[in-house]
Scaffold this motif. Sequence first.
Motif, PDB file in Angstrom:
ATOM      1  N   LEU A   1       0.826  -1.208   0.000  1.00 50.74           N
ATOM      2  CA  LEU A   1       0.000   0.000   0.000  1.00 50.74           C
ATOM      3  C   LEU A   1       0.860   1.257   0.000  1.00 50.74           C
ATOM      4  O   LEU A   1       0.597   2.203  -0.745  1.00 50.74           O
ATOM      5  CB  LEU A   1      -0.927  -0.004   1.217  1.00 50.74           C
ATOM      6  N   GLY A   2       1.898   1.286   0.815  1.00 52.34           N
ATOM      7  CA  GLY A   2       2.767   2.455   0.897  1.00 52.34           C
ATOM      8  C   GLY A   2       3.480   2.745  -0.412  1.00 52.34           C
ATOM      9  O   GLY A   2       3.507   3.888  -0.885  1.00 52.34           O
ATOM     10  N   VAL A   3       4.043   1.714  -1.017  1.00 53.41           N
ATOM     11  CA  VAL A   3       4.716   1.884  -2.303  1.00 53.41           C
ATOM     12  C   VAL A   3       3.719   2.315  -3.370  1.00 53.41           C
ATOM     13  O   VAL A   3       4.006   3.165  -4.213  1.00 53.41           O
ATOM     14  CB  VAL A   3       5.427   0.579  -2.717  1.00 53.41           C
ATOM     15  N   GLY A   4       2.529   1.735  -3.325  1.00 53.33           N
ATOM     16  CA  GLY A   4       1.498   2.093  -4.296  1.00 53.33           C
ATOM     17  C   GLY A   4       1.101   3.548  -4.214  1.00 53.33           C
ATOM     18  O   GLY A   4       0.913   4.216  -5.235  1.00 53.33           O
ATOM     19  N   VAL A   5       0.995   4.079  -2.996  1.00 53.19           N
ATOM     20  CA  VAL A   5       0.632   5.484  -2.803  1.00 53.19           C
ATOM     21  C   VAL A   5       1.675   6.398  -3.430  1.00 53.19           C
ATOM     22  O   VAL A   5       1.359   7.351  -4.144  1.00 53.19           O
ATOM     23  CB  VAL A   5       0.475   5.802  -1.294  1.00 53.19           C
ATOM     24  N   VAL A   6       2.956   6.104  -3.180  1.00 59.65           N
ATOM     25  CA  VAL A   6       4.044   6.944  -3.707  1.00 59.65           C
ATOM     26  C   VAL A   6       4.056   6.942  -5.225  1.00 59.65           C
ATOM     27  O   VAL A   6       4.106   8.000  -5.868  1.00 59.65           O
ATOM     28  CB  VAL A   6       5.405   6.461  -3.156  1.00 59.65           C
TER      29      VAL A   6
END
Length: 205
Positions: free
Chosen positions: A75-80
């Motif tokens: 999720l974190g990588v996807g947001v960036v």
Amino acid sequence: MQAFVHGIVLAMGLILPLGVQNIFVFTQGVTQPTFLRALPVVVTAAMCDTILILLAVQGVSLFIASFAWVKVFFLGVGVVFLSYMGWLTWNNTLVNSCDKEEKIFTVKQQILFAVTVSLFNPHAVLDTIGVIGTSSINYSGNEKVLFTMACILISWCWFLLLAVLGWRVGRQNGFTQIFGVINKVSAVFMWLSAIYMAYSSKLLV
């Protein structure tokens, strides 16, 4: 044969709805000067889906479900990356031929962003691993192979069709003028997706 038909119907239901991955493949078909130049994004997106489907059938969904940090990482990588892709898409417009080559995505960029919107899109990952992985439990042996092949086949055919449609539509008279609007809408969609991911993963309090 029932397993093959089931795989086709299930894969179509998962892949047809409009999403960041589909938008990116379509826009590359529009922006690339030739259809062959759009093939890298088609192959990359389809390969990523193939990997996810194979992992799903092999039961990796149980691993992801067991470790909450894996989901949060995706999720974190996807947001960036979605935020960054939204910025690039917002500022990308079709212009006259003398300037067009500087605006289109290179092969390296196509591959990089296709990988990110495929493998780092939690909704795509969870849909593929959760739904296809769970459904594959009902089959074994040759039936499981047919089910898997059907899901993979739909993925490859769909991305190829999207790129073809983008390439054909992009050559229509007057399309250049509205492409900027399409990019703006796509960028907003990406940013909203990033915000939703951050919210759903508790990255935003």
